[in-house]
Structure formats: C-alpha cells, structure tokens
Design a protein around this motif. Structure first.
Motif, mmCIF file in Angstrom:
data_model
loop_
_atom_site.group_PDB
_atom_site.id
_atom_site.type_symbol
_atom_site.label_atom_id
_atom_site.label_comp_id
_atom_site.label_asym_id
_atom_site.label_seq_id
_atom_site.Cartn_x
_atom_site.Cartn_y
_atom_site.Cartn_z
ATOM 1 N N THR A 83 0.827 -1.209 0.000
ATOM 2 C CA THR A 83 0.000 0.000 0.000
ATOM 3 C C THR A 83 0.859 1.256 0.000
ATOM 4 O OG1 THR A 83 -0.097 0.070 2.418
ATOM 5 C CG2 THR A 83 -1.837 -1.179 1.294
ATOM 6 N N ASP A 84 2.080 1.149 -0.422
ATOM 7 C CA ASP A 84 2.995 2.298 -0.426
ATOM 8 C C ASP A 84 3.118 2.927 0.961
ATOM 9 O OD1 ASP A 84 3.287 1.934 -3.140
ATOM 10 O OD2 ASP A 84 1.736 3.390 -3.671
ATOM 11 N N GLY A 85 2.980 2.110 1.983
ATOM 12 C CA GLY A 85 3.138 2.616 3.347
ATOM 13 C C GLY A 85 1.884 3.212 3.958
ATOM 14 N N TYR A 86 0.783 3.192 3.198
ATOM 15 C CA TYR A 86 -0.438 3.805 3.743
ATOM 16 C C TYR A 86 -1.178 2.909 4.718
ATOM 17 C CZ TYR A 86 -0.131 8.052 1.030
ATOM 18 O OH TYR A 86 0.264 9.256 0.547
ATOM 19 N N ARG A 190 -14.726 10.050 1.978
ATOM 20 C CA ARG A 190 -15.649 9.879 3.090
ATOM 21 C C ARG A 190 -15.952 8.399 3.339
ATOM 22 N NH1 ARG A 190 -18.660 12.745 6.863
ATOM 23 N NH2 ARG A 190 -20.776 11.982 7.102
ATOM 24 N N SER A 191 -15.933 7.635 2.271
ATOM 25 C CA SER A 191 -16.280 6.225 2.402
ATOM 26 C C SER A 191 -15.570 5.439 1.304
ATOM 27 C CB SER A 191 -17.801 6.066 2.254
ATOM 28 O OG SER A 191 -18.161 4.704 2.212
ATOM 29 N N VAL A 192 -14.933 4.372 1.696
ATOM 30 C CA VAL A 192 -14.251 3.501 0.736
ATOM 31 C C VAL A 192 -14.706 2.069 0.989
ATOM 32 C CG1 VAL A 192 -12.055 2.569 -0.066
ATOM 33 C CG2 VAL A 192 -12.198 4.973 0.634
ATOM 34 N N ALA A 209 -6.698 3.074 1.315
ATOM 35 C CA ALA A 209 -7.189 4.036 0.331
ATOM 36 C C ALA A 209 -7.760 5.267 1.023
ATOM 37 C CB ALA A 209 -8.243 3.390 -0.564
ATOM 38 N N LEU A 210 -8.453 5.030 2.139
ATOM 39 C CA LEU A 210 -8.995 6.171 2.889
ATOM 40 C C LEU A 210 -7.857 7.071 3.361
ATOM 41 C CD1 LEU A 210 -11.947 6.969 3.891
ATOM 42 C CD2 LEU A 210 -11.169 6.207 6.121
ATOM 43 N N ALA A 211 -6.777 6.454 3.806
ATOM 44 C CA ALA A 211 -5.626 7.222 4.279
ATOM 45 C C ALA A 211 -4.975 8.009 3.148
ATOM 46 C CB ALA A 211 -4.602 6.283 4.926
ATOM 47 N N MET A 212 -5.040 7.482 1.937
ATOM 48 C CA MET A 212 -4.414 8.159 0.797
ATOM 49 C C MET A 212 -5.163 9.418 0.374
ATOM 50 S SD MET A 212 -3.587 4.933 -1.703
ATOM 51 C CE MET A 212 -2.697 3.504 -1.072
ATOM 52 N N GLY A 213 -6.448 9.493 0.704
ATOM 53 C CA GLY A 213 -7.237 10.590 0.163
ATOM 54 C C GLY A 213 -7.593 10.312 -1.289
ATOM 55 N N GLU A 214 -7.797 11.365 -2.068
ATOM 56 C CA GLU A 214 -8.291 11.151 -3.435
ATOM 57 C C GLU A 214 -7.340 10.297 -4.275
ATOM 58 O OE1 GLU A 214 -10.333 13.790 -5.795
ATOM 59 O OE2 GLU A 214 -11.376 14.840 -4.160
ATOM 60 N N ALA A 215 -6.072 10.317 -3.960
ATOM 61 C CA ALA A 215 -5.137 9.454 -4.687
ATOM 62 C C ALA A 215 -5.505 7.986 -4.517
ATOM 63 C CB ALA A 215 -3.707 9.696 -4.190
ATOM 64 N N ILE A 217 -8.288 6.670 -4.955
ATOM 65 C CA ILE A 217 -9.200 6.234 -6.026
ATOM 66 C C ILE A 217 -8.394 5.580 -7.146
ATOM 67 C CG2 ILE A 217 -10.804 7.036 -7.786
ATOM 68 C CD1 ILE A 217 -11.573 9.298 -5.798
ATOM 69 N N VAL A 218 -7.294 6.206 -7.476
ATOM 70 C CA VAL A 218 -6.451 5.671 -8.540
ATOM 71 C C VAL A 218 -5.758 4.390 -8.074
ATOM 72 C CG1 VAL A 218 -4.455 6.161 -9.995
ATOM 73 C CG2 VAL A 218 -6.126 7.964 -9.520
ATOM 74 N N TRP A 219 -5.333 4.394 -6.834
ATOM 75 C CA TRP A 219 -4.672 3.209 -6.286
ATOM 76 C C TRP A 219 -5.626 2.020 -6.283
ATOM 77 C CZ3 TRP A 219 -5.305 0.034 -1.994
ATOM 78 C CH2 TRP A 219 -4.212 -0.797 -1.700
ATOM 79 N N LEU A 220 -6.867 2.266 -5.905
ATOM 80 C CA LEU A 220 -7.855 1.190 -5.864
ATOM 81 C C LEU A 220 -8.118 0.617 -7.249
ATOM 82 C CD1 LEU A 220 -10.477 2.615 -3.361
ATOM 83 C CD2 LEU A 220 -9.149 0.516 -3.059
ATOM 84 N N ALA A 221 -8.096 1.478 -8.250
ATOM 85 C CA ALA A 221 -8.378 1.002 -9.608
ATOM 86 C C ALA A 221 -7.404 -0.107 -9.999
ATOM 87 C CB ALA A 221 -8.283 2.157 -10.593
#
Lengths: 249, 174
Positions: A83-86, A190-192, A209-215, A217-221
């Motif tokens: 998770t890149d450390g997230y 707000r919700s993942v 993903a929640l910890a990453m913020g909007e980034a 979304i791309v990581w989840l993809a």
C-alpha cells in the motif's frame, strides 16, 4: 439463524442459513464467537497482557509467538509494502495490527464455518462482511453499502455469493484514520468500500485508500486486476466505482 | 524514511478503470421531505409508514452521468421467505457531528419496504447538512430498495451499532 455478539469493540452479526437442527447451528455460532473472543484476548492492544501487547513491548520475541502472531506481523509488513506505506500498523507509534486483525479473524471464522460444513452464511463485524453461499431465498446475498451521510440509506446494493465487503469511512468514528505520511487525519474520501475474495485484504485496502485521500481512487483502480473492486464516495459527494463492482441494478 | 511517490502520479491507466459518477446536485427540494421525516422524533406514526415524499417525485432525468443503477426500484415479486418480521423497527436516536439522527425500517410481507431517518434541521447543522444530503439524494433513491441481508459501512462501535441499519435488520430477524 441470526446471532449478534459484542466482541472486539464492535458488534458482530452472524447469519447461518443452513437447513439443519437449531442445536447444530447454535454450536457453529458458539464456535465462531469463541474464536472471535480468543482473537480479542490475544490481539487487543487495550489488554496489557495480550500476546500482541507483550510483543509490542518487546517482551515476546516473534519467533516465540504463536503462528497467528507471526502471520499477523508478516501480513502487516506485506500490506505496508503493497500500500505504499499507507497501511501502517506502526502509524500510532507502537505496533497495532487492529486494522488487519478484525478482517482476518472474520475471514478465519468463515473458513472455520465452511470446514464444519456451513456453506451458507455471513458474518458482519462492525460493517465488514464475509459471506458464502446463498441467502435463504436461494439467491445471492444482497449487501447494502451504507450511504455516507444518511444512516438509513444505501449508496450501492451489491449481490455476492462468496466474497468479502469491507468499508472504511470517516462518518462513524470521525477522523480516526491517519495518513501516515503526514501524521494527520486522512482527508478527501468519506467512504471507501472494497469487494474481493479475502476480507483481511479488502479491509486493509479500504483503510489504506482512505488514508491516501483522493489518490486512493487511482490506487484502488489497480487492485481490480487482482479481483478487488471498489466503490468510493469523496468528501464532496462524488461517487466512484470500479467497472466490475457487483452492484445490483 | 518511508518513501514512494504519490500514488496519484503516473497511474492514468488505473484511472481509466474507474468510473466516476457525479452524484446529482439537486438543490434544496430535499428539506420538504426532511421536515416530514423529522417528526420521527416525536414518535408519531413513523414516517417509514408513509410514502417517502422524495420518491414520489419523477426521477430527475437528464442528469446524464447518473449511475446506470437508476432502474425501476421495484423488482419482480420474489423472496418468498426472508424470515423478517413485519413492523417498524427503530434505532435509538444518536448525535453525530452533523446533528441528531434516528433510523427506522419498515417491513411488510417479510420485505423491507421503507427506511427513514430524522435529520438535523436547526442551527448550523441545517446549513451544513441539507446540501450534503441533497447532493447524494438521487443516488440514495436509486438504491431505495433497501431489501438487503446485511449492510457494510464504516466500523461502528458496540454503542453506535444500535442505531445502524444492520441493527434494524438483526432486530427484524430475531
């Protein structure tokens, strides 16, 4: 048969839909509950004498710990990398694998049920769900994803037979997810929700993903290639879902 | 030091896999419906028993990018036995940073036919909350058929469980 158990600081709802005598169902449920309480006793960071607390203080060496402890420690290390450390079990300073342990313990509980012959069940631990088989009506399980502003509404309805649905969000316990890069509460999402074969990973991915913020979304993809689909709502109300999210029409 | 570049960078391929949906930004028609649901607080007949005002409106077409899930909410009759008891099941009211919320569901013929909640209507929260609710309203109505076996959401505590939709489902099944 439905059962509700308070354990691990949350509430676990268990439904078994096997066609077998009640006594047998009760036995299966009791086994699941005993396992979850055992995990709580061994992995709670709130209990100073738990295995994980002793490990965290350096009183217990990893090689002397249980196989479960070694698994959890290794899984957290793998997740930190993936998770890149997230996903960071050390984000709060001392070792706290709670973000992994709940999903893992439910994944294990479901596997125990399967091994005992229960093919149709779900376990919902505080909003993170592992299910197998069928709803009593013979169809797949229908799982709602809570609407992140309206507690009585659903933002998606999913249909699954076998799999896991995990949601991390900021609306229940406030800004409890920390961005380990900044040390500050995660912002942007707000919700993942992550849907996939294994609840321990789905849960950890949602938290990361929640910890990453909007980034995130791309990581989840990118997780979709491994069979982990997702549905996200941003702080400003935009909704995103991966192409293969098993959403009901 | 732990390092890796921001996940946002260089992942346009990943971005292509995600479908973004702007949830409708319907402005404040919602408060009308809210004032109706709000009398849940007085435990007068629960609004779950009424037809939700919002769903009575024709679906706002022309949102273009609305989720494909916007199909007729009524599914063909199925679900012979869900094990759910008929009646209205209410969670206890709870305060959150946005105000007080109370959830209820209605079960008829073993199916969840409605769900409702009260929302804050006064003071600051009124200015913060209604736009947020309105912004996501259409998505909610798409999934209005809350006929589900379980609900996934941000982890609740044992305390906040009691006002969750999952708790209402469990109560109906008990």
């Amino acid at each position: 048969m439905r059962h509700v158990e308070h354990v691990m600081g949350t509430t676990v709802s268990i439904e078994l839909t096997e066609d077998r005598p009640d006594a047998g169902l009760r036995e299966l449920i009791a086994d699941v509950c005993a396992w979850l309480h055992e995990v709580d006793a061994r992995f709670s960071t709130y209990k100073p004498d738990s295995e994980v607390s002793r490990f965290g203080r350096g009183e217990l060496r990893l090689e002397d710990g249980s196989a479960d402890l070694r698994h959890v420690v290794e899984a957290c290390a793998d997740l930190w990398r993936d998770t890149d450390g997230y996903f960071d079990a050390h984000a709060a300073g001392s070792f706290d694998p709670s973000g992994y342990v709940k999903g893992w313990s439910v994944e294990m509980a479901s596997a125990r049920l399967l091994a005992a012959g229960s093919h149709d069940h779900y376990i919902n631990a505080g909003g993170d769900i592992r299910m197998r088989g069928h709803h009593p009506d013979g169809g797949p399980w229908r799982v709602g994803i809570r609407h992140p502003w309206e507690a009585d509404k659903l933002s998606w309805v999913l249909t699954l037979n076998d799999g896991a649905v995990a949601t991390s969000g900021t609306y229940e316990r406030g800004d409890h997810v920390i961005n380990p890069r900044t040390g500050r509460p995660a912002k942007g999402l707000r919700s993942v929700t992550v849907v996939g074969p294994d609840l321990s990973l789905a849960d950890a991915y949602a938290t990361a993903a929640l910890a990453m913020g909007e980034a995130g979304i791309v990581w989840l993809a990118k997780r979709a290639a491994d069979g982990y689909d997702s549905a996200v709502v941003t702080d400003d109300g935009r909704a995103f879902s991966s192409a293969n999210l098993p959403a009901a029409v | 030091m732990r390092r890796s570049t921001a996940a946002a960078v260089g992942t346009l391929t990943g971005a292509a896999l995600i479908i973004g949906v702007r949830l409708s930004v319907t402005p404040p028609e919602a408060p009308v419906a809210q004032s109706q649901v709000a009398d849940l607080n007085d435990s007068t007949p629960p609004p779950a028993a009424k037809k939700p005002a919002a769903s009575a409106k024709p679906p706002a077409k022309g949102d273009g990018d609305k989720k494909a899930a916007d199909k007729p909410a009524d599914k063909p009759a199925d679900k012979p036995k869900s094990g759910l008891k008929d009646g209205v099941f209410k969670g206890s009211s709870a305060a959150n940073p946005y105000g007080k919320i109370q959830v209820s569901i209605k079960i008829e013929g073993g199916k969840i036919t409605n769900a409702a909640a009260t929302y804050p209507t006064a003071n600051d929260s009124a200015t913060i909350n209604p736009p947020a609710i309105a912004a996501l309203k259409e998505a909610t109505l798409q999934a209005q058929n809350a006929d589900v076996a379980a609900v996934s959401g941000a982890t609740y505590t044992s305390e906040s469980y009691v006002k969750s939709l999952q708790a209402a489902l469990d109560a109906a099944k008990a």
